[in-house]
Design a protein around this motif. Structure first.
Motif, PDB file in Angstrom:
ATOM      1  N   LEU A   1     -30.917  78.452-113.003  1.00  0.00           N
ATOM      2  CA  LEU A   1     -31.848  79.503-114.006  1.00  0.00           C
ATOM      3  C   LEU A   1     -33.045  79.694-113.280  1.00  0.00           C
ATOM      4  O   LEU A   1     -33.637  78.789-112.388  1.00  0.00           O
ATOM      5  CB  LEU A   1     -31.839  78.374-115.217  1.00  0.00           C
ATOM      6  N   ASP A   2     -33.591  80.684-113.699  1.00  0.00           N
ATOM      7  CA  ASP A   2     -35.002  80.989-113.027  1.00  0.00           C
ATOM      8  C   ASP A   2     -36.021  80.355-114.055  1.00  0.00           C
ATOM      9  O   ASP A   2     -35.572  79.459-114.839  1.00  0.00           O
ATOM     10  CB  ASP A   2     -35.257  82.422-113.126  1.00  0.00           C
ATOM     11  N   LYS A   3     -37.352  80.373-113.599  1.00  0.00           N
ATOM     12  CA  LYS A   3     -38.421  79.768-114.504  1.00  0.00           C
ATOM     13  C   LYS A   3     -38.402  80.233-116.090  1.00  0.00           C
ATOM     14  O   LYS A   3     -38.429  79.131-116.806  1.00  0.00           O
ATOM     15  CB  LYS A   3     -39.832  80.398-113.985  1.00  0.00           C
ATOM     16  N   GLN A   4     -37.910  81.199-116.332  1.00  0.00           N
ATOM     17  CA  GLN A   4     -37.971  81.590-117.699  1.00  0.00           C
ATOM     18  C   GLN A   4     -36.776  81.041-118.371  1.00  0.00           C
ATOM     19  O   GLN A   4     -36.974  80.597-119.579  1.00  0.00           O
ATOM     20  CB  GLN A   4     -37.929  83.415-117.815  1.00  0.00           C
ATOM     21  N   GLY A   5     -35.668  81.081-117.621  1.00  0.00           N
ATOM     22  CA  GLY A   5     -34.561  80.344-118.250  1.00  0.00           C
ATOM     23  C   GLY A   5     -34.827  78.813-118.589  1.00  0.00           C
ATOM     24  O   GLY A   5     -34.373  78.339-119.757  1.00  0.00           O
ATOM     25  N   ASN A   6     -35.283  78.257-117.808  1.00  0.00           N
ATOM     26  CA  ASN A   6     -35.855  76.829-117.811  1.00  0.00           C
ATOM     27  C   ASN A   6     -36.719  76.510-119.144  1.00  0.00           C
ATOM     28  O   ASN A   6     -36.629  75.569-119.790  1.00  0.00           O
ATOM     29  CB  ASN A   6     -36.378  76.150-116.889  1.00  0.00           C
ATOM     30  N   GLU A   7     -37.774  77.393-119.175  1.00  0.00           N
ATOM     31  CA  GLU A   7     -38.725  77.593-120.307  1.00  0.00           C
ATOM     32  C   GLU A   7     -37.992  77.716-121.601  1.00  0.00           C
ATOM     33  O   GLU A   7     -38.174  77.255-122.648  1.00  0.00           O
ATOM     34  CB  GLU A   7     -39.544  78.600-120.184  1.00  0.00           C
ATOM     35  N   TYR A   8     -37.048  78.619-121.777  1.00  0.00           N
ATOM     36  CA  TYR A   8     -36.016  78.668-122.678  1.00  0.00           C
ATOM     37  C   TYR A   8     -35.588  77.518-123.297  1.00  0.00           C
ATOM     38  O   TYR A   8     -35.627  77.065-124.417  1.00  0.00           O
ATOM     39  CB  TYR A   8     -35.287  79.710-122.663  1.00  0.00           C
TER      40      TYR A   8
ATOM     41  N   LYS B   1     -27.814  70.091-115.414  1.00  0.00           N
ATOM     42  CA  LYS B   1     -26.671  70.460-114.642  1.00  0.00           C
ATOM     43  C   LYS B   1     -26.710  71.539-114.072  1.00  0.00           C
ATOM     44  O   LYS B   1     -26.309  72.319-113.016  1.00  0.00           O
ATOM     45  CB  LYS B   1     -25.489  70.526-115.622  1.00  0.00           C
ATOM     46  N   TYR B   2     -27.656  72.780-114.822  1.00  0.00           N
ATOM     47  CA  TYR B   2     -27.736  74.267-114.242  1.00  0.00           C
ATOM     48  C   TYR B   2     -29.205  74.575-114.042  1.00  0.00           C
ATOM     49  O   TYR B   2     -29.524  76.120-113.853  1.00  0.00           O
ATOM     50  CB  TYR B   2     -27.184  74.970-115.369  1.00  0.00           C
ATOM     51  N   ALA B   3     -30.213  73.703-114.045  1.00  0.00           N
ATOM     52  CA  ALA B   3     -31.328  74.031-113.802  1.00  0.00           C
ATOM     53  C   ALA B   3     -31.681  74.903-112.496  1.00  0.00           C
ATOM     54  O   ALA B   3     -32.488  75.944-112.472  1.00  0.00           O
ATOM     55  CB  ALA B   3     -32.377  72.856-113.686  1.00  0.00           C
TER      56      ALA B   3
ATOM     57  N   LYS C   1     -29.649  66.490-139.434  1.00  0.00           N
ATOM     58  CA  LYS C   1     -30.122  65.661-138.235  1.00  0.00           C
ATOM     59  C   LYS C   1     -29.163  65.478-136.911  1.00  0.00           C
ATOM     60  O   LYS C   1     -29.864  65.646-135.948  1.00  0.00           O
ATOM     61  CB  LYS C   1     -30.127  64.065-138.938  1.00  0.00           C
ATOM     62  N   MET C   2     -27.978  65.413-137.346  1.00  0.00           N
ATOM     63  CA  MET C   2     -26.814  65.327-136.179  1.00  0.00           C
ATOM     64  C   MET C   2     -26.986  66.792-135.232  1.00  0.00           C
ATOM     65  O   MET C   2     -27.001  66.733-134.264  1.00  0.00           O
ATOM     66  CB  MET C   2     -25.682  65.114-136.684  1.00  0.00           C
ATOM     67  N   PRO C   3     -26.974  67.826-136.130  1.00  0.00           N
ATOM     68  CA  PRO C   3     -26.568  69.037-135.158  1.00  0.00           C
ATOM     69  C   PRO C   3     -28.173  69.228-134.278  1.00  0.00           C
ATOM     70  O   PRO C   3     -28.075  69.650-133.322  1.00  0.00           O
ATOM     71  CB  PRO C   3     -26.794  70.101-136.084  1.00  0.00           C
ATOM     72  N   LEU C   4     -29.239  68.911-134.974  1.00  0.00           N
ATOM     73  CA  LEU C   4     -30.478  68.996-134.044  1.00  0.00           C
ATOM     74  C   LEU C   4     -30.355  67.935-132.900  1.00  0.00           C
ATOM     75  O   LEU C   4     -31.040  68.362-131.572  1.00  0.00           O
ATOM     76  CB  LEU C   4     -31.655  68.681-135.087  1.00  0.00           C
ATOM     77  N   ALA C   5     -29.906  66.795-133.159  1.00  0.00           N
ATOM     78  CA  ALA C   5     -29.708  65.842-132.008  1.00  0.00           C
ATOM     79  C   ALA C   5     -28.983  66.267-131.017  1.00  0.00           C
ATOM     80  O   ALA C   5     -29.174  66.084-129.775  1.00  0.00           O
ATOM     81  CB  ALA C   5     -29.107  64.498-132.576  1.00  0.00           C
ATOM     82  N   ASN C   6     -27.907  66.947-131.290  1.00  0.00           N
ATOM     83  CA  ASN C   6     -26.784  67.630-130.296  1.00  0.00           C
ATOM     84  C   ASN C   6     -27.580  68.528-129.565  1.00  0.00           C
ATOM     85  O   ASN C   6     -27.370  68.887-128.333  1.00  0.00           O
ATOM     86  CB  ASN C   6     -25.862  68.112-131.016  1.00  0.00           C
ATOM     87  N   MET C   7     -28.487  69.611-130.194  1.00  0.00           N
ATOM     88  CA  MET C   7     -29.102  70.607-129.445  1.00  0.00           C
ATOM     89  C   MET C   7     -30.041  70.104-128.694  1.00  0.00           C
ATOM     90  O   MET C   7     -30.282  70.335-127.447  1.00  0.00           O
ATOM     91  CB  MET C   7     -29.938  71.367-130.568  1.00  0.00           C
ATOM     92  N   ILE C   8     -30.856  68.867-128.934  1.00  0.00           N
ATOM     93  CA  ILE C   8     -31.816  68.188-127.891  1.00  0.00           C
ATOM     94  C   ILE C   8     -30.950  67.627-126.839  1.00  0.00           C
ATOM     95  O   ILE C   8     -31.304  67.957-125.680  1.00  0.00           O
ATOM     96  CB  ILE C   8     -32.415  67.059-128.614  1.00  0.00           C
ATOM     97  N   ILE C   9     -29.990  66.879-126.939  1.00  0.00           N
ATOM     98  CA  ILE C   9     -29.041  66.394-125.831  1.00  0.00           C
ATOM     99  C   ILE C   9     -28.497  67.420-125.047  1.00  0.00           C
ATOM    100  O   ILE C   9     -28.366  67.366-123.720  1.00  0.00           O
ATOM    101  CB  ILE C   9     -27.960  65.521-126.489  1.00  0.00           C
ATOM    102  N   THR C  10     -28.047  68.508-125.532  1.00  0.00           N
ATOM    103  CA  THR C  10     -27.323  69.683-124.976  1.00  0.00           C
ATOM    104  C   THR C  10     -28.219  70.477-124.168  1.00  0.00           C
ATOM    105  O   THR C  10     -28.141  70.718-123.004  1.00  0.00           O
ATOM    106  CB  THR C  10     -26.732  70.661-125.910  1.00  0.00           C
ATOM    107  N   SER C  11     -29.607  70.469-124.461  1.00  0.00           N
ATOM    108  CA  SER C  11     -30.404  71.466-123.655  1.00  0.00           C
ATOM    109  C   SER C  11     -30.890  70.466-122.688  1.00  0.00           C
ATOM    110  O   SER C  11     -30.925  70.941-121.457  1.00  0.00           O
ATOM    111  CB  SER C  11     -31.793  71.464-124.670  1.00  0.00           C
ATOM    112  N   ASP C  12     -30.924  69.012-122.759  1.00  0.00           N
ATOM    113  CA  ASP C  12     -31.283  68.350-121.587  1.00  0.00           C
ATOM    114  C   ASP C  12     -29.873  68.236-120.352  1.00  0.00           C
ATOM    115  O   ASP C  12     -30.221  68.379-119.246  1.00  0.00           O
ATOM    116  CB  ASP C  12     -31.280  66.816-121.933  1.00  0.00           C
ATOM    117  N   MET C  13     -28.688  68.327-121.113  1.00  0.00           N
ATOM    118  CA  MET C  13     -27.647  68.508-120.203  1.00  0.00           C
ATOM    119  C   MET C  13     -27.543  69.670-119.421  1.00  0.00           C
ATOM    120  O   MET C  13     -27.275  69.715-118.171  1.00  0.00           O
ATOM    121  CB  MET C  13     -26.404  68.152-121.177  1.00  0.00           C
ATOM    122  N   LEU C  14     -27.809  70.825-119.983  1.00  0.00           N
ATOM    123  CA  LEU C  14     -27.826  71.940-119.263  1.00  0.00           C
ATOM    124  C   LEU C  14     -28.815  72.310-118.466  1.00  0.00           C
ATOM    125  O   LEU C  14     -28.682  72.946-117.232  1.00  0.00           O
ATOM    126  CB  LEU C  14     -28.024  73.309-120.526  1.00  0.00           C
ATOM    127  N   ARG C  15     -30.038  71.500-118.692  1.00  0.00           N
ATOM    128  CA  ARG C  15     -31.171  71.668-117.729  1.00  0.00           C
ATOM    129  C   ARG C  15     -30.954  70.784-116.460  1.00  0.00           C
ATOM    130  O   ARG C  15     -31.185  71.011-115.278  1.00  0.00           O
ATOM    131  CB  ARG C  15     -32.443  71.311-118.311  1.00  0.00           C
TER     132      ARG C  15
END
Length: 400
Positions: A214-221, A209-211, A193-207
């Motif tokens: 990233l190109d369209k495909q990167g954001n889709e990933y 800060k770095y959206a 549960k915790m690693p998954l929650a970290n993945m969700i939070i990290t993906s939001d942080m990456l988008r």
């Protein structure tokens, strides 16, 4: 006196005798009823159910005696198991070379003997159903037939107890394995549960800060990582609920109003789409396992919302009380379920293959958990559906 010989397959025969776990066990009414009945039918003072062990004759049931074993080398049954005849009879043991000077004849006046071998399903003679008398005599044809028939029933009892013991052992093994699986699922699920929650939070942080980099495909990933994490998290939550359902079903019953429960469930669902939910007209005071019932209804109504492709969702809920049961009906105007899928809809990990209104596939855990909880609460559940028209779930729980 002549001591009985050993059968040529004695080792295998002894293994069969011991496989029934009856040696050195206490008397049982089922066997005692048979020896009592046989003694009455044959008009004799002694009737026995015996098991011939390596060096003794163990008496599983003994009518007319006050001991439960005797040495094999002086036993009549040791001779009886060697005979291929349907019934072994000694009319006067004092005149038979095999039993002259036998302590049973001299001390107990065991003059007459008739025994039927107890042959198991593998063909091994385990012992006998036998009778003794203190005087020479014969048996009538009907008495012989009765003795043979009752011996058959004794073997049936042996086999039934063996099967029951094996089934109990299998059941215990399954319960142990299930408990291990529950513990494993609980540990793994909580740890994930915790690693998954970290993945969700990290993906939001990456988008966040770095959206712009990233190109369209990167954001889709990134979005794909987030949604996959949510899906796996929901799967784990469902798995935990399934394995915790036994604990949920054992919670203490409460007294509550049916419509109060339903209104709380609707609030928990936090519905943000166009939806009409019709509650029962009659409000029932219930005494039941509120937590389990809440989980059942929450899952079913949740499915009504997810698997609905209509612009305006309609859900009708009915609740009645009849003949010691609470009956619920939950209907929707959703996608419906294929007819060939209905029979397996409550099986664990079985899905209909239909994507929900958000394009996600179910995990096949929720309805299995619902069925498990309903069963634990003493009720039944069934489903009817028309593809494209809607689905109705009807279930009952036992009133306390």
């Amino acid at each position: 006196m002549i001591a009985p010989q050993f059968p040529v397959d004695e080792e295998q025969r002894l293994a069969s005798v011991r496989s029934y776990n009856l040696l050195d066990t206490l008397p049982e009414k089922d066997f005692d009823n048979i020896t009592s009945l046989v003694a009455s039918i044959c008009d004799v003072p002694i009737s026995l159910v015996t098991l011939v062990d390596a060096d003794r004759n163990f008496l599983k049931s003994y009518y007319g005696l006050n001991f439960n074993e005797s040495p094999r080398n002086i036993s009549f049954c040791g001779h009886a198991i060697l005979e291929d005849s349907s019934i072994f009879i000694v009319e006067d043991a004092r005149k038979d070379p095999r039993f002259m000077n036998n302590p049973l004849v001299k001390d107990m006046q065991a003059i007459f003997y008739a025994g039927v071998r107890l042959i198991n399903s593998d063909g091994y003679p385990l012992g006998t159903l036998c009778v003794f008398d203190t005087k020479p005599r014969t048996l009538t044809k009907s008495q012989k037939n009765a003795l043979i028939s009752m011996a058959y029933q004794v073997v049936n009892l042996f086999e039934a107890r063996k099967r029951n013991r094996m089934l109990m052992a299998v059941q215990q093994e399954l319960e142990d394995k299930n408990e291990e699986l529950k513990n494993f699922a609980g540990i793994v699920s909580h740890d994930m549960k915790m690693p998954l929650a970290n993945m969700i939070i990290t993906s939001d942080m990456l988008r966040s800060k770095y959206a712009s980099l990233l190109d369209k495909q990167g954001n889709e990933y990134l979005e794909y990582i987030k949604q996959s994490s949510f899906t796996l998290s929901e799967y784990i939550t469902g798995l935990l609920e399934h394995y915790e359902s036994d604990n949920t079903a054992s919670l203490t019953d409460e007294i509550f109003d049916s419509n109060d429960l339903l209104e709380e469930i609707i609030e928990l669902l936090n519905i943000n789409i166009d939806c009409e939910i019709n509650l029962p007209e009659q409000n029932i005071e219930m005494q039941a396992n509120r937590a389990a019932l809440e989980q059942i209804i929450l899952n079913l109504v949740g499915n009504c919302l997810k698997y609905n492709d209509k612009e305006r969702i309609k859900i009708d809920i009915e609740c009645t009380e009849e003949r010691g049961f609470y009956h619920f009906s939950i209907s929707d105007n959703g996608m419906g379920i294929q007819k060939n899928k209905l029979s397996a809809i409550f099986d664990l990990f079985v899905t209909t293959g239909i994507l929900d209104r958000n394009g996600k596939k179910g995990n096949g855990i929720g309805l299995s958990t619902v069925k498990k909880l309903v069963t634990k609460l003493g009720g039944e559940i069934e489903v009817s559906s028309k593809l494209g028209k809607g689905t109705t779930f009807q279930f009952s729980i036992k009133k306390k």
